[in-house]
Scaffold this motif. Structure first.
Motif, PDB file in Angstrom:
ATOM      1  N   ARG A  27       0.816  -1.216   0.000  1.00  0.00           N
ATOM      2  CA  ARG A  27       0.000   0.000   0.000  1.00  0.00           C
ATOM      3  C   ARG A  27       0.850   1.267   0.000  1.00  0.00           C
ATOM      4  O   ARG A  27       0.463   2.288  -0.565  1.00  0.00           O
ATOM      5  CB  ARG A  27      -0.927   0.007   1.215  1.00  0.00           C
ATOM      6  CG  ARG A  27      -1.987  -1.077   1.186  1.00  0.00           C
ATOM      7  CD  ARG A  27      -2.736  -1.136   2.503  1.00  0.00           C
ATOM      8  NE  ARG A  27      -3.527   0.079   2.717  1.00  0.00           N
ATOM      9  CZ  ARG A  27      -4.093   0.395   3.866  1.00  0.00           C
ATOM     10  NH1 ARG A  27      -3.961  -0.400   4.917  1.00  0.00           N
ATOM     11  NH2 ARG A  27      -4.808   1.505   3.973  1.00  0.00           N
ATOM     12  N   ALA A  28       2.035   1.211   0.624  1.00  0.00           N
ATOM     13  CA  ALA A  28       2.895   2.394   0.705  1.00  0.00           C
ATOM     14  C   ALA A  28       3.832   2.527  -0.480  1.00  0.00           C
ATOM     15  O   ALA A  28       4.165   3.641  -0.884  1.00  0.00           O
ATOM     16  CB  ALA A  28       3.712   2.350   2.000  1.00  0.00           C
ATOM     17  N   LEU A  29       4.253   1.394  -1.040  1.00  0.00           N
ATOM     18  CA  LEU A  29       5.385   1.434  -1.967  1.00  0.00           C
ATOM     19  C   LEU A  29       5.151   0.769  -3.308  1.00  0.00           C
ATOM     20  O   LEU A  29       5.713   1.213  -4.314  1.00  0.00           O
ATOM     21  CB  LEU A  29       6.590   0.766  -1.279  1.00  0.00           C
ATOM     22  CG  LEU A  29       7.907   0.714  -2.037  1.00  0.00           C
ATOM     23  CD1 LEU A  29       8.435   2.118  -2.283  1.00  0.00           C
ATOM     24  CD2 LEU A  29       8.940  -0.105  -1.266  1.00  0.00           C
ATOM     25  N   LEU A  30       4.351  -0.282  -3.362  1.00  0.00           N
ATOM     26  CA  LEU A  30       4.260  -1.098  -4.573  1.00  0.00           C
ATOM     27  C   LEU A  30       2.864  -1.021  -5.179  1.00  0.00           C
ATOM     28  O   LEU A  30       2.016  -1.887  -4.943  1.00  0.00           O
ATOM     29  CB  LEU A  30       4.603  -2.557  -4.238  1.00  0.00           C
ATOM     30  CG  LEU A  30       5.959  -2.784  -3.542  1.00  0.00           C
ATOM     31  CD1 LEU A  30       6.125  -4.245  -3.164  1.00  0.00           C
ATOM     32  CD2 LEU A  30       7.103  -2.318  -4.428  1.00  0.00           C
ATOM     33  N   PRO A  31       2.589   0.017  -5.957  1.00  0.00           N
ATOM     34  CA  PRO A  31       1.221   0.192  -6.491  1.00  0.00           C
ATOM     35  C   PRO A  31       0.784  -0.940  -7.402  1.00  0.00           C
ATOM     36  O   PRO A  31      -0.404  -1.230  -7.504  1.00  0.00           O
ATOM     37  CB  PRO A  31       1.320   1.519  -7.259  1.00  0.00           C
ATOM     38  CG  PRO A  31       2.773   1.702  -7.556  1.00  0.00           C
ATOM     39  CD  PRO A  31       3.498   1.088  -6.403  1.00  0.00           C
ATOM     40  N   GLU A  32       1.743  -1.626  -8.032  1.00  0.00           N
ATOM     41  CA  GLU A  32       1.363  -2.693  -8.961  1.00  0.00           C
ATOM     42  C   GLU A  32       0.818  -3.921  -8.240  1.00  0.00           C
ATOM     43  O   GLU A  32       0.157  -4.761  -8.851  1.00  0.00           O
ATOM     44  CB  GLU A  32       2.587  -3.118  -9.799  1.00  0.00           C
ATOM     45  CG  GLU A  32       3.247  -1.988 -10.566  1.00  0.00           C
ATOM     46  CD  GLU A  32       4.324  -1.284  -9.746  1.00  0.00           C
ATOM     47  OE1 GLU A  32       4.389  -1.542  -8.530  1.00  0.00           O
ATOM     48  OE2 GLU A  32       5.072  -0.480 -10.322  1.00  0.00           O
ATOM     49  N   THR A  33       1.076  -4.033  -6.926  1.00  0.00           N
ATOM     50  CA  THR A  33       0.700  -5.252  -6.204  1.00  0.00           C
ATOM     51  C   THR A  33      -0.293  -4.980  -5.085  1.00  0.00           C
ATOM     52  O   THR A  33      -0.443  -5.800  -4.181  1.00  0.00           O
ATOM     53  CB  THR A  33       1.963  -5.906  -5.609  1.00  0.00           C
ATOM     54  OG1 THR A  33       2.638  -4.962  -4.769  1.00  0.00           O
ATOM     55  CG2 THR A  33       2.909  -6.346  -6.709  1.00  0.00           C
ATOM     56  N   ARG A  34      -0.978  -3.850  -5.107  1.00  0.00           N
ATOM     57  CA  ARG A  34      -1.887  -3.520  -3.997  1.00  0.00           C
ATOM     58  C   ARG A  34      -3.159  -4.352  -4.004  1.00  0.00           C
ATOM     59  O   ARG A  34      -3.873  -4.418  -3.002  1.00  0.00           O
ATOM     60  CB  ARG A  34      -2.266  -2.035  -4.058  1.00  0.00           C
ATOM     61  CG  ARG A  34      -1.136  -1.117  -3.630  1.00  0.00           C
ATOM     62  CD  ARG A  34      -1.606   0.324  -3.511  1.00  0.00           C
ATOM     63  NE  ARG A  34      -0.483   1.207  -3.271  1.00  0.00           N
ATOM     64  CZ  ARG A  34      -0.174   2.259  -4.005  1.00  0.00           C
ATOM     65  NH1 ARG A  34      -0.926   2.574  -5.052  1.00  0.00           N
ATOM     66  NH2 ARG A  34       0.860   3.013  -3.723  1.00  0.00           N
ATOM     67  N   GLU A  59      -6.367   0.335  -0.549  1.00  0.00           N
ATOM     68  CA  GLU A  59      -6.173   1.778  -0.564  1.00  0.00           C
ATOM     69  C   GLU A  59      -4.700   2.099  -0.329  1.00  0.00           C
ATOM     70  O   GLU A  59      -4.064   1.524   0.543  1.00  0.00           O
ATOM     71  CB  GLU A  59      -7.018   2.446   0.523  1.00  0.00           C
ATOM     72  CG  GLU A  59      -8.507   2.483   0.215  1.00  0.00           C
ATOM     73  CD  GLU A  59      -8.808   3.375  -0.982  1.00  0.00           C
ATOM     74  OE1 GLU A  59      -8.170   4.437  -1.110  1.00  0.00           O
ATOM     75  OE2 GLU A  59      -9.670   2.996  -1.791  1.00  0.00           O
ATOM     76  N   PRO A  60      -4.118   3.034  -1.090  1.00  0.00           N
ATOM     77  CA  PRO A  60      -2.707   3.379  -0.881  1.00  0.00           C
ATOM     78  C   PRO A  60      -2.508   4.142   0.418  1.00  0.00           C
ATOM     79  O   PRO A  60      -3.419   4.795   0.928  1.00  0.00           O
ATOM     80  CB  PRO A  60      -2.378   4.251  -2.097  1.00  0.00           C
ATOM     81  CG  PRO A  60      -3.694   4.848  -2.500  1.00  0.00           C
ATOM     82  CD  PRO A  60      -4.721   3.787  -2.209  1.00  0.00           C
ATOM     83  N   LEU A  61      -1.299   4.058   0.940  1.00  0.00           N
ATOM     84  CA  LEU A  61      -0.890   4.861   2.093  1.00  0.00           C
ATOM     85  C   LEU A  61      -0.040   6.003   1.563  1.00  0.00           C
ATOM     86  O   LEU A  61       1.048   5.779   1.024  1.00  0.00           O
ATOM     87  CB  LEU A  61      -0.084   4.004   3.080  1.00  0.00           C
ATOM     88  CG  LEU A  61      -0.814   2.794   3.656  1.00  0.00           C
ATOM     89  CD1 LEU A  61       0.138   1.937   4.503  1.00  0.00           C
ATOM     90  CD2 LEU A  61      -2.013   3.219   4.490  1.00  0.00           C
TER      91      LEU A  61
END
Length: 504
Positions: free
Chosen positions: A227-234, A238-240
């Motif tokens: 969620r904080a670093l890897l948008p391709e694997t979320r 929801e992102p942090l």
């Protein structure tokens, strides 16, 4: 007129005596110095007269000096003038995060706990509009005093001429990199920023997730990194995007007891790694273990009556021995005759009653329960409440008041037992929360009004046991918070672990 040269032995402000040059780059030099007024080591940064960002460095240092979070290194002085410009800050002794993971990943909970401390400290800094932007394993330190310190806040970014259009997002990603490194021993970024750590492996054009790199990484920590670093694997999570959000995601991580520093080898010259702006002794300091304390009580002075005292003591000892012997003999006879009634008497020994048998029942599913809101209260964490681990938890959203702002009457955690069972006892570990009110409800329907209150407890903290006078049959067990306990300055419900017992 040129400024006098800065060299070892130079004294600034008539108190800071420069001793050892630690690092020098781009017109800025980091020194280990001595504050002669307070007799303590400090870190001092000096600058060449033509250093291009002097005003920005001093401004950032002055903002940092106003922050009071103990996890941020303290800035003592920042001066810009035509003579010597300098920044004085705390000298930190300890072991950097990079050194801790140089030989492999840390225990997941310990790595997460250190990053959680850094995230909370950074969240406070961002409230003062000060970002880090340069988070690396060398900036996070486990100190000789068994605390976490974050080095280089604000100042290192200026020294390295690093800027960002979204500093909150940049620091959230930096925290994600630190957590990734702690969980895997690999660095998910540029090799030069990893402090010698191997670069994280790639797959399908992006970094592999921590669980793909190292076995045993808990799923919830893997999700936080994604969620904080890897948008391709979320995977739809929801992102942090801010340090505060990362801190909230890691809030349930138990903070382990301080680990001892490694036993130092005989003193040898070791290379010193340091933040650009703050000093750190990365060699483990030699600890002095005091010898066991023996309390010596003065012996009474002997007088002319010493012989009389000896005779009296001998008599007392003999009397005590006789009394102990008689007591033991009497007790032995009592035990030997126990259960044997005297002639004509009936035994009065009560016949023990058999305890009602119980069995532990595992739920088939666990969900966050918010029927008066959005029907889901941190459902992604719900499974943590029944995984048998007190190092993981389910917790509710954080609220500004104990009564949910009067917008609803409660939230909770709902267990589906899979079938109707006679619930006798439920034990819940509420962790470090304080206050609040909780009802335990049981029933065959997941509707709030159809669940009967088995027991109500005020003061939610630590382990609590709900017990029914007679078993209550139901398929659903609900831990229902009607008044939120306090948690870290706000109001939040928490369940570290729970166990349901039913009659056989």
């Amino acid at each position: 007129m040129s400024s006098p040269a800065v060299e070892p032995g130079t004294k600034l402000a008539e108190r800071f005596r420069l001793e050892d040059r630690v690092h020098e780059s781009g017109g800025a030099t980091l020194w280990k110095a001595i504050d002669e007024v307070l007799a303590r080591p400090v870190a001092v940064h000096t600058f060449d007269p033509d250093f291009p960002r002097l005003n920005e460095v001093v401004t950032a240092a002055r903002v940092a000096s106003r922050l009071t979070d103990p996890r941020l290194t303290q800035v003592f002085d920042a001066t810009e003038d035509d003579g010597h410009s300098y920044v004085v800050s705390e000298w930190v002794s300890g072991e950097s995060f990079g050194d801790m993971i140089a030989n492999g990943p840390l225990d997941p909970e310990r790595a997460a706990a250190m990053v959680a401390e850094a995230a909370e400290a950074l969240a406070h800094a961002h409230e003062a509009n000060l970002a880090h932007l340069c988070l690396t394993p060398e900036h996070l330190v486990w100190t000789a005093g068994s605390t976490v310190k974050l080095l280089g806040l604000g100042v290192d970014a200026v020294l390295d001429d690093v800027t960002s259009d979204d500093p909150a997002r940049e620091d959230a990603e930096g925290l994600g990199r630190l957590l990734y490194a702690g969980l895997t021993g690999h660095w998910p970024g540029d090799e030069q920023d990893g402090g010698g750590l191997p670069v994280a492996p790639m797959g399908d054009g992006h970094f592999c997730t921590p669980r793909q790199v190292t076995a045993g990484v808990p799923g919830y920590l893997d999700a936080i990194v994604c969620r904080a670093l890897l948008p391709e694997t979320r995977r739809g999570l929801e992102p942090l995007t801010t340090p505060a959000e990362v801190a909230e995601a890691l809030a349930s991580v138990s903070r382990p007891s301080p680990l001892p520093m490694p036993t130092p080898m005989p003193m040898t010259a070791l290379p010193v790694a340091a933040s650009r702006s703050e000093g750190i002794d990365t060699a483990a300091p030699q600890r002095h273990t005091p010898p066991p304390q023996h309390h010596h009580h003065p012996m009474p002075r002997q007088t002319g009556g010493g012989m009389v005292n000896k005779v009296a003591m001998t008599v007392v000892v003999l009397l005590v021995m006789v009394a102990v012997g008689l007591g033991a003999w009497t007790l032995g006879r009592s035990i030997g005759n126990a259960g044997t009634p005297a002639p004509g008497e009936e035994s009065t020994t009560p016949t023990p009653t058999a305890a009602v048998g119980t069995r532990e029942v595992k739920p088939s599913s666990v969900t966050g329960f918010d029927p008066l809101g959005d029907n889901e209260e941190r459902g992604e964490l719900a499974v943590n409440a029944t995984d048998g681990k007190e190092s993981t938890d389910w917790h509710s959203e954080s609220y500004d008041s104990a009564d949910f702002g009067r917008l609803k009457t409660g939230v909770g955690l709902l267990l589906d037992m899979g079938e109707s069972v006679p619930v006798k006892q439920v034990t819940v570990n509420f962790g470090s929360t304080s206050g609040g009110t909780v009802e335990l409800r049981v029933g065959d329907s997941p509707q709030l009004d159809d669940l009967s209150v088995l027991q109500k407890i005020n003061g939610v903290s630590g382990k609590k046991t709900f017990t029914a006078e007679s078993p209550k049959k139901g398929r659903y067990v609900l831990v229902w918070f009607t008044k939120m306990p306090t948690y870290q300055g706000k109001y939040r419900g928490q369940v570290l672990d729970m166990k349901v017992l039913a009659t056989k």
